[in-house]
Motif scaffolding. Sequence first.
Motif, PDB file in Angstrom:
ATOM      1  N   GLY A 295       0.814  -1.203   0.000  1.00  0.00           N
ATOM      2  CA  GLY A 295       0.000   0.000   0.000  1.00  0.00           C
ATOM      3  C   GLY A 295       0.850   1.257   0.000  1.00  0.00           C
ATOM      4  O   GLY A 295       0.585   2.208  -0.738  1.00  0.00           O
ATOM      5  N   LEU A 296       1.900   1.243   0.824  1.00  0.00           N
ATOM      6  CA  LEU A 296       2.788   2.421   0.891  1.00  0.00           C
ATOM      7  C   LEU A 296       3.483   2.666  -0.441  1.00  0.00           C
ATOM      8  O   LEU A 296       3.761   3.825  -0.796  1.00  0.00           O
ATOM      9  CB  LEU A 296       3.814   2.223   2.005  1.00  0.00           C
ATOM     10  N   GLU A 297       3.748   1.616  -1.196  1.00  0.00           N
ATOM     11  CA  GLU A 297       4.448   1.791  -2.478  1.00  0.00           C
ATOM     12  C   GLU A 297       3.604   2.551  -3.504  1.00  0.00           C
ATOM     13  O   GLU A 297       4.153   3.126  -4.451  1.00  0.00           O
ATOM     14  CB  GLU A 297       4.854   0.434  -3.053  1.00  0.00           C
ATOM     15  N   VAL A 298       2.280   2.535  -3.352  1.00  0.00           N
ATOM     16  CA  VAL A 298       1.446   3.238  -4.331  1.00  0.00           C
ATOM     17  C   VAL A 298       0.911   4.573  -3.812  1.00  0.00           C
ATOM     18  O   VAL A 298       0.260   5.306  -4.547  1.00  0.00           O
ATOM     19  CB  VAL A 298       0.260   2.356  -4.792  1.00  0.00           C
ATOM     20  N   LEU A 299       1.186   4.862  -2.534  1.00  0.00           N
ATOM     21  CA  LEU A 299       0.717   6.115  -1.963  1.00  0.00           C
ATOM     22  C   LEU A 299       1.660   7.268  -2.284  1.00  0.00           C
ATOM     23  O   LEU A 299       2.844   7.083  -2.522  1.00  0.00           O
ATOM     24  CB  LEU A 299       0.574   5.978  -0.444  1.00  0.00           C
ATOM     25  N   ASN A 300       1.103   8.453  -2.269  1.00  0.00           N
ATOM     26  CA  ASN A 300       1.926   9.654  -2.505  1.00  0.00           C
ATOM     27  C   ASN A 300       2.677  10.022  -1.235  1.00  0.00           C
ATOM     28  O   ASN A 300       2.223   9.782  -0.141  1.00  0.00           O
ATOM     29  CB  ASN A 300       1.022  10.818  -2.925  1.00  0.00           C
TER      30      ASN A 300
END
Length: 380
Positions: A375-380
Motif C-alpha cells: 500500500g505504501l508503495e502506491v501512496l503519494n
Amino acid sequence: MQSIKKIFLAVLVFAIIYFLLPYHVQMGLKHNFANVDDYKLFSEQKLKKSSTPKAWLLSENYNKKIPSQELLDFFNERQTCAFLVIQDGKIVYEHYMQNYTKETISGSFSMAKTVNALLIGKLIELGKIQSLEDDVKKYVPELTQIPSGKLTIKEVITMSADIDWHESYWNIFSMTAESYYGNDLDKLMGKLTLRDGNQQGKLWEYQSCCTQILGYVIRNVTKKSVAENANAYLWQPLGAESDALWSTDKNGMEKSFCCLNATTRDFAKLGQMVLQNGKWDSTQIIAADFIKALTTPASYLKDVNNHTVDWYGYQTWMINYENHQIPYFRGILGQFIFVMPDKNAVIVRLGKKIEKDDADPKYQNEDIRNYIKAGLEVLN
C-alpha cells in the motif's frame, strides 16, 4: 465378491457414523475448512445498498503507481482476490485477481468483529446500552451458564472475558467450529461457562464467542437483527453501493463473529469512517470518542505469555509498521482493512490464504507487513 462386500460394509459403517455426528461436524467434514465463498452454505440477512449510494472518486494518479513485482508475486502466492488503496478519499490503486471484480462480494471473517464493536458504540451513543461496564447477563439471558454480575461488556469487547473456550477452526469438534458450521447459536450460548480463575478483565485471549455475545447484545437491546442494525447505522449512511449478506444460523441469528460478506469498495468505507474519526463526509456516524477508544490498545491487559497487549483495542487490531501506527480490521484468511491516519489512507486486502506465525508475540507476521508495504508503495 468378498472384497466388494467389505467395501460396501465399510461405506455403510462410515455413513451411519457420519449421520450420527453433530450437524457442525458433518459440515466441517464436508467442507473441510472455511473459505471466502462460504456465504453460499448458510442462511443470510441482507444489508441493502444505500438509498443514496456514493461511488468512490478515482484519484488523478489512479493505478499509475503499482507495487513491486516481488509483492505482486506475493499477492498471487497468497491467492489475493482484491487489493484496494484509498488516499484523501479517492482510489489510488485497485487490483482484482482470482476472478474477482469490484462487484464481487467476499467473506469478512473476523473483520466483522470490528463491525460489532462499532455497533456497540452506536448503541451506547443512543442510550440503548448504558455503559461498557454493564453486566452482559442483563442483555443476554441466553448465557444460561454464566451467573449475573460476573461478566461485563468491556471484558467481552476487549477479549478479556476468560470464557472456557479454545479458539480452533482446525478441530471440527470444537465450539469454534460449532459456531461457524453449526445451525443453533442459542444452544451454543447456553454452553458457555467462565473459567475458575481470577483472570477476567486481566488476561487477553482471542475468543470468537466474545463477539458472538456482542451480537446478542446488539440484537436483544434493539429487537432487531445485527444485519438490520448494521444496515441502519452503517450501510445506509456510508452510501454503500452494493447489497451485503450476513450469514445466519437456522433461527436467523447472525454469526456475528464473522460472516459479513461485501464488496471491497464497501469494506473500504468502513475503514474510511474510522480514518475520519467516525465521520462520513460531514456526518458523524459513530461518536469520535468511541472511535478513539476502539483504536486504543487495551494495554492494561496481558496475554498468556505476559506480554502487554499493545496490539488490540475494542475488537480492533493495531500494528506499528515503520513508525506508522495503524489500527486494522482482520480476518482469518488475510482479510484486512488497514487505517493509516498519517497517510490519510485506507488499504483493503481480501484473499484466500495467509501464512501465520503463532510464535509472533503480537500475532502479526511478515504477510501482514507486506500488504502494508504494498500500500505504501502506491501512496503519494
